[in-house]
Design an enzyme around this catalytic site. Structure first.
Site, PDB file in Angstrom:
ATOM      1  N   HIS A 252      45.515  47.195  35.035  1.00 27.90           N
ATOM      2  CA  HIS A 252      46.494  46.278  34.856  1.00 27.90           C
ATOM      3  C   HIS A 252      46.016  45.337  33.776  1.00 27.90           C
ATOM      4  O   HIS A 252      46.640  44.195  33.653  1.00 27.90           O
ATOM      5  CB  HIS A 252      46.969  45.724  36.153  1.00 27.90           C
ATOM      6  CG  HIS A 252      47.529  46.703  37.020  1.00 27.90           C
ATOM      7  ND1 HIS A 252      47.555  46.506  38.274  1.00 27.90           N
ATOM      8  CD2 HIS A 252      48.121  47.801  36.603  1.00 27.90           C
ATOM      9  CE1 HIS A 252      48.146  47.404  38.968  1.00 27.90           C
ATOM     10  NE2 HIS A 252      48.684  48.170  38.009  1.00 27.90           N
TER      11      HIS A 252
ATOM     12  N   ASP B  43      40.699  40.090  37.033  1.00 28.87           N
ATOM     13  CA  ASP B  43      39.901  38.938  36.967  1.00 28.87           C
ATOM     14  C   ASP B  43      38.623  39.235  36.299  1.00 28.87           C
ATOM     15  O   ASP B  43      37.889  38.344  35.940  1.00 28.87           O
ATOM     16  CB  ASP B  43      39.737  38.611  38.364  1.00 28.87           C
ATOM     17  CG  ASP B  43      39.168  39.832  39.162  1.00 28.87           C
ATOM     18  OD1 ASP B  43      38.271  40.678  38.745  1.00 28.87           O
ATOM     19  OD2 ASP B  43      39.505  39.761  40.381  1.00 28.87           O
TER      20      ASP B  43
ATOM     21  N   PHE C  93      47.652  39.851  47.194  1.00 31.32           N
ATOM     22  CA  PHE C  93      49.065  39.676  47.297  1.00 31.32           C
ATOM     23  C   PHE C  93      49.692  39.859  48.479  1.00 31.32           C
ATOM     24  O   PHE C  93      50.661  39.347  48.964  1.00 31.32           O
ATOM     25  CB  PHE C  93      49.690  40.698  46.251  1.00 31.32           C
ATOM     26  CG  PHE C  93      49.768  39.982  44.796  1.00 31.32           C
ATOM     27  CD1 PHE C  93      49.372  38.816  44.312  1.00 31.32           C
ATOM     28  CD2 PHE C  93      50.315  40.972  43.757  1.00 31.32           C
ATOM     29  CE1 PHE C  93      49.224  38.191  43.149  1.00 31.32           C
ATOM     30  CE2 PHE C  93      50.377  40.446  42.464  1.00 31.32           C
ATOM     31  CZ  PHE C  93      49.820  39.225  42.092  1.00 31.32           C
TER      32      PHE C  93
HETATM   33  P1  NAD Z   1      47.102  43.915  47.727  1.00 31.67           P
HETATM   34  O1  NAD Z   1      47.281  42.493  47.637  1.00 31.67           O
HETATM   35  O2  NAD Z   1      48.564  44.675  47.552  1.00 31.67           O
HETATM   36  O3  NAD Z   1      46.265  44.600  48.738  1.00 31.67           O
HETATM   37  C1  NAD Z   1      45.146  44.206  48.991  1.00 31.67           C
HETATM   38  C2  NAD Z   1      44.603  44.991  50.274  1.00 31.67           C
HETATM   39  O4  NAD Z   1      43.181  44.618  50.508  1.00 31.67           O
HETATM   40  C3  NAD Z   1      45.508  44.369  51.591  1.00 31.67           C
HETATM   41  O5  NAD Z   1      45.742  45.604  52.282  1.00 31.67           O
HETATM   42  C4  NAD Z   1      44.213  43.692  52.317  1.00 31.67           C
HETATM   43  O6  NAD Z   1      44.029  44.230  53.603  1.00 31.67           O
HETATM   44  C5  NAD Z   1      42.805  44.285  51.943  1.00 31.67           C
HETATM   45  N1  NAD Z   1      41.991  43.290  51.700  1.00 31.67           N
HETATM   46  C6  NAD Z   1      41.889  41.949  51.458  1.00 31.67           C
HETATM   47  N2  NAD Z   1      40.716  41.551  51.598  1.00 31.67           N
HETATM   48  C7  NAD Z   1      39.826  42.374  51.819  1.00 31.67           C
HETATM   49  C8  NAD Z   1      38.277  42.634  52.049  1.00 31.67           C
HETATM   50  N3  NAD Z   1      37.422  41.474  51.806  1.00 31.67           N
HETATM   51  N4  NAD Z   1      37.727  43.836  52.406  1.00 31.67           N
HETATM   52  C9  NAD Z   1      38.716  45.028  52.463  1.00 31.67           C
HETATM   53  N5  NAD Z   1      39.835  44.777  52.265  1.00 31.67           N
HETATM   54  C10 NAD Z   1      40.369  43.653  52.065  1.00 31.67           C
HETATM   55  O7  NAD Z   1      46.376  44.281  46.225  1.00 31.67           O
HETATM   56  P2  NAD Z   1      46.619  45.387  45.295  1.00 31.67           P
HETATM   57  O8  NAD Z   1      46.799  46.688  45.945  1.00 31.67           O
HETATM   58  O9  NAD Z   1      45.259  45.461  44.382  1.00 31.67           O
HETATM   59  O10 NAD Z   1      47.954  45.224  44.457  1.00 31.67           O
HETATM   60  C11 NAD Z   1      48.118  43.860  44.090  1.00 31.67           C
HETATM   61  C12 NAD Z   1      48.449  43.648  42.592  1.00 31.67           C
HETATM   62  O11 NAD Z   1      48.400  42.420  42.250  1.00 31.67           O
HETATM   63  C13 NAD Z   1      47.299  44.506  41.774  1.00 31.67           C
HETATM   64  O12 NAD Z   1      48.140  45.575  40.790  1.00 31.67           O
HETATM   65  C14 NAD Z   1      46.547  43.454  40.990  1.00 31.67           C
HETATM   66  O13 NAD Z   1      46.890  43.668  39.609  1.00 31.67           O
HETATM   67  C15 NAD Z   1      47.213  42.180  41.277  1.00 31.67           C
HETATM   68  N6  NAD Z   1      46.493  41.252  41.700  1.00 31.67           N
HETATM   69  C16 NAD Z   1      45.164  40.919  41.202  1.00 31.67           C
HETATM   70  C17 NAD Z   1      44.342  39.903  41.666  1.00 31.67           C
HETATM   71  C18 NAD Z   1      42.953  40.137  40.843  1.00 31.67           C
HETATM   72  O14 NAD Z   1      42.687  40.193  39.798  1.00 31.67           O
HETATM   73  N7  NAD Z   1      42.162  39.371  41.743  1.00 31.67           N
HETATM   74  C19 NAD Z   1      44.662  39.256  42.797  1.00 31.67           C
HETATM   75  C20 NAD Z   1      45.798  39.242  43.255  1.00 31.67           C
HETATM   76  C21 NAD Z   1      46.765  40.500  42.782  1.00 31.67           C
END
Ligand code: NAD
Ligand code: ZN
Length: 244
Positions: free
Chosen positions: A123, A108, A39
């Site tokens: 979540h 996921d 996100f």
């Molecule tokens: P976020 O998007 O706020 O932050 C993700 C962080 O991960 C960022 O700081 C980024 O720099 C870092 N990042 C991205 N790819 C990386 C990698 N390969 N290695 C290391 N660091 C990496 O995510 P959040 O804190 O989880 O909050 C987002 C909310 O949205 C969550 O509550 C979640 O439920 C939801 N969400 C879930 C999914 C999923 O299920 N895959 C995807 C998007 C959002």
């Protein structure tokens, strides 16, 4: 490889080898290398002037279910995504006898797909979906393949994913499990999370040990008393060896 990173991975390896009870507290960054966008980083989701947080919210679900589901099905449901090296290593560590608890903000299901059995989904999950009227349950494929707003074939009511939408409380049971796992752990690895979603982000303060590692592409300022590894999770976990 860069020297600092090399040293940090060696330190993490030692922490893991010595660790008995390990918690991985993860976020969307754990799954970006499986092709699911996060996100908050530059390539994260943000469309039509509405942030993901605005759309994936309790109010928006009821106010504009079609808008909600258009976004949700396209941007949150990646049914073909496969676990990456981070998911897989954690599952292998568990199989090798480590007590691993995964506390994830992701919805996921990729940790389970990788074989991890002790996963707290703060979540919720895209894989569980319930009719808002009769409670009948549906899988992710049913939702993804539905036209427009998915409704229950049994009673015609709208189906809601078992996902904690913005504006909704976390499940008490999950909060308690997460807190007790953190209190008991001797190693905490926080990874791929901007630590901006509350209350989830606040839970890490329940960890009382001194082995704390934060692996994230950004946000060094949040690392405080963590060993901060500024790297892709995949580049770190691909170097971690499993010692039976
Ligand atoms: P976020 O998007 O706020 O932050 C993700 C962080 O991960 C960022 O700081 C980024 O720099 C870092 N990042 C991205 N790819 C990386 C990698 N390969 N290695 C290391 N660091 C990496 O995510 P959040 O804190 O989880 O909050 C987002 C909310 O949205 C969550 O509550 C979640 O439920 C939801 N969400 C879930 C999914 C999923 O299920 N895959 C995807 C998007 C959002
Ligand atoms: Zn129904």
């Amino acid at each position: 490889m860069n020297e600092l990173l090399d040293r940090q991975i060696k330190q993490l390896q030692k922490y893991i080898d010595d660790g008995i009870d390990i918690v991985l507290f993860g976020g969307a960054g754990v799954s970006t290398e499986s092709g699911i966008p996060d996100f908050r980083s530059a390539t994260g989701i943000f469309t039509n002037n509405l942030s993901a947080e605005n759309i994936i919210s309790h109010d928006y679900f009821y106010y504009n279910p079609k808008g909600f589901y258009d976004f949700y099905k396209n941007k949150m449901m990646y049914l073909d995504a496969k676990p990456n090296v981070c998911h897989n290593k954690l599952s292998e560590l568990e199989k090798a006898g480590k007590h691993i608890t995964i506390i994830t903000q992701n919805i996921d299901g990729l940790h389970q797909k990788a074989g991890s059995t002790n996963v707290i989904e703060l979540h919720g999950s895209i894989h569980r979906n319930f009719c808002t009227n009769c409670g009948a349950s549906y899988d992710a494929k049913f939702i993804k393949e539905s036209k427009g707003v998915p409704t229950c074939p049994k009673c015609g009511s709208i189906i809601k994913p078992d996902v904690v939408l913005y504006g909704e409380p976390l499940r008490e049971e999950n909060i308690n499990k997460a807190i007790s796992a953190l209190e008991q752990a001797d190693l905490l690895i926080v990874g791929g999370t901007s630590l901006k979603v509350y209350p989830a982000a606040s839970f890490i303060h329940f960890f009382k040990g001194d082995k704390k590692v934060y692996i994230n592409l950004e946000n060094e300022q949040l690392a405080e008393d963590f060993m901060y590894i500024q790297s892709k999770l995949g580049d770190v976990f691909s170097k971690i060896e499993i010692h039976e």
